[in-house]
Design an enzyme around this catalytic site. Structure first.
Site, PDB file in Angstrom:
ATOM      1  N   HIS A 270       0.794  -1.387   0.061  1.00  0.00           N
ATOM      2  CA  HIS A 270       0.092  -0.063  -0.010  1.00  0.00           C
ATOM      3  C   HIS A 270       0.751   1.137   0.000  1.00  0.00           C
ATOM      4  O   HIS A 270       1.052   1.805  -0.964  1.00  0.00           O
ATOM      5  CB  HIS A 270      -0.934  -0.069   1.327  1.00  0.00           C
ATOM      6  CG  HIS A 270      -1.819  -1.129   1.331  1.00  0.00           C
ATOM      7  ND1 HIS A 270      -2.873  -1.518   0.070  1.00  0.00           N
ATOM      8  CD2 HIS A 270      -2.000  -2.249   2.326  1.00  0.00           C
ATOM      9  CE1 HIS A 270      -3.366  -2.819   0.320  1.00  0.00           C
ATOM     10  NE2 HIS A 270      -2.900  -3.100   1.563  1.00  0.00           N
ATOM     11  N   ASP A 321      -4.661  -8.663  -2.942  1.00  0.00           N
ATOM     12  CA  ASP A 321      -5.243  -8.144  -1.646  1.00  0.00           C
ATOM     13  C   ASP A 321      -6.636  -9.047  -1.396  1.00  0.00           C
ATOM     14  O   ASP A 321      -6.533 -10.162  -0.825  1.00  0.00           O
ATOM     15  CB  ASP A 321      -5.139  -6.558  -1.483  1.00  0.00           C
ATOM     16  CG  ASP A 321      -5.143  -6.193   0.201  1.00  0.00           C
ATOM     17  OD1 ASP A 321      -4.915  -7.093   0.876  1.00  0.00           O
ATOM     18  OD2 ASP A 321      -5.182  -5.169   0.279  1.00  0.00           O
TER      19      ASP A 321
HETATM   20 ZN   LIG Z   1      -3.405  -6.727   2.841  1.00  0.00          ZN
END
Ligand SMILES: [Zn+2]
Length: 456
Positions: A270, A321
């Site tokens: 991220h 994810d």
């Molecule tokens: Zn994650």
């Protein structure tokens, strides 16, 4: 094994009329023309994509948290629902979910996955008789599906900055450093049984670990493999940045670089909320930024500063994810589109050397993905793993007639999956759009989903 294609996207760009020679899963020659005994592939060939960030169990939970409550939903409310769901999953169910997911990944063009695995223990927090029971299900699922695996057991001990005790919803994740190191050693043993696998570690986040634990587990994994991949969630949410500042007067990325030697073996997942100096620091360290655009959009995380980071020559990889989307095309499309929407410009993530946005993004994400997972699959060239996608010539020809447009059409204008065939280390795992286990896997997966949903 020999494969012939009219068009191949190699490390030096598109080449035509070539035969790939593959021995023991590795490309040993790229020869001109058709060679006797080669299989004629039915479309352009591009390198398979690495999926740098997966939580397999979350595949069974997609779509169950999309009902709003007057604009009050956030990452944190999503996480609460997710914790309620994961409490029930048993080892067999995990294998079924992961097998289904990995088949879906292969069909979409991912040939390699980084499994950021934190569901270690039983529902009450006791560990299974085999500490690596749940990890072993991930190895089996990857092997069943035929996808290459970098298994990343997650170190998780705390619920917040400053070594705050974990809460009950987190009991399946928790290990102290000694128990975690044992788990990692067990995973290294497991990996020896599976050819296309390796092991790294994933300190979950700076929220869930502390400096003594980080130093301990990094020392252990490096004693087993000095080049082991190391992944961490970082700066995904503004609240996480605020909590970090309150704890240490430093932002998460700033704290990490001040305390740990972050190098090219690291992948920062991220890294959404960055200052300019943090962004430049990541690029300079050659660590990979593991960006997950569809999950970050779905969870309302924010937008990674991709334009500026690529100008700094930063390394990127993409991940699915939460698996709200399992599609590298969609990840890369949204990586570019988010930048267009912010900057009100077009064709942003291209360079003077590579004017095609699609080719630039695919190539960079393939290279960075391979780096992040420590697999020798960063391009189609001699000495690399034969992780290959064949695009369906019938579908591609509806959009692109020249090589220079194929990857742009693939990413921006493909509305049906154009991935026809998939090879992992030379194994033909998807043929004419089909995986040999897809029907039986889907049936088992539906049954697991029914059971899990009924208990919610
Ligand atoms: Zn994650």
């Amino acid at each position: 094994m020999k494969l012939y294609a009219q068009q191949i996207f190699t490390d030096t760009g598109w080449q035509s009329d070539k035969t790939l020679v593959i021995e023991e899963g590795v490309i040993t020659a790229i020869n001109s023309g058709f060679e006797e005994g080669a299989t004629r592939l039915k479309g352009p060939v591009i390198p398979g994509m690495s999926n740098c960030h997966s939580h397999a169990f979350q595949r069974a939970f997609v779509g169950m948290s999309e009902q709003g409550s007057e604009g009050q939903d956030s990452f944190w409310t999503w996480r609460k629902v997710m914790y309620g769901f994961l409490g029930q999953i048993n080892p067999d169910q995990l294998q079924t979910i992961a097998t289904q997911l990995y088949i879906e990944m292969l069909k979409a063009g991912y040939t390699n996955v980084g499994e950021f695995h934190y569901l270690h223990h039983q529902s009450d927090g006791k560990h299974y008789q085999n500490l690596a029971e749940m990890s072993s299900q991930i190895f089996k699922a990857a092997d069943n599906a035929g996808i290459a695996l970098t298994h990343l057991p997650v170190a998780y001990q705390y619920s917040g900055f400053g070594s705050q005790p974990a809460n009950p919803g987190q009991c399946r994740f928790i290990n102290d450093a000694d128990q975690f190191n044992q788990l990692v050693s067990n995973c290294f043993d497991l990996s020896k049984e599976y050819a296309e696998s390796r092991v790294g570690i994933a300190p979950h986040s700076l929220r869930a670990t502390d400096l003594p634990m980080l130093n301990d587990i990094l020392g252990h994994v490096k004693s087993l493999d000095a080049s082991a991949p190391i992944h961490i969630h970082i700066a995904e949410q503004q609240q996480e940045v605020n909590d970090s500042l309150a704890f240490s007067q430093k932002r998460p990325v700033q704290w990490l670089y001040d305390n740990i030697d972050v190098d090219q073996h690291w992948c920062l997942i991220h890294a959404t909320h960055l200052t300019q100096s943090e962004r430049q620091g990541i690029a300079k360290s050659k660590a990979v930024a593991g960006i997950c655009p569809t999950t970050e959009a779905n969870l309302g995380d924010g937008i990674f500063p991709t334009t500026e980071y690529l100008e700094d020559d930063g390394v990127i990889a993409i991940g699915s994810d939460s698996h709200i989307s399992v599609n590298p095309i969609e990840e890369l499309r949204w990586l570019e589109y988010a930048q267009r929407l912010i900057k009100q410009q077009r064709a942003i993530l291209a360079t003077s050397e590579q004017a095609s946005v699609g080719a630039n993004l695919w190539q960079r994400a393939v290279q960075g993905g391979a780096q992040s997972l420590g697999r020798n699959c960063d391009s189609i060239s001699v000495g690399k793993k034969a992780d290959l996608l064949v695009l369906d010539e019938n579908k591609v020809s509806l959009f692109a007639h020249q090589s220079q447009h194929i990857l742009d059409s693939f990413i921006f204008a493909s509305h049906q999956n154009p991935v026809r065939d998939v090879f992992v280390a030379g194994n033909w795992v998807v043929e004419d759009g089909r995986h040999h286990l897809e029907d039986s896997s889907a049936e088992q997966y539906r049954n697991v989903l029914k059971t899990l949903s009924a208990a919610l």
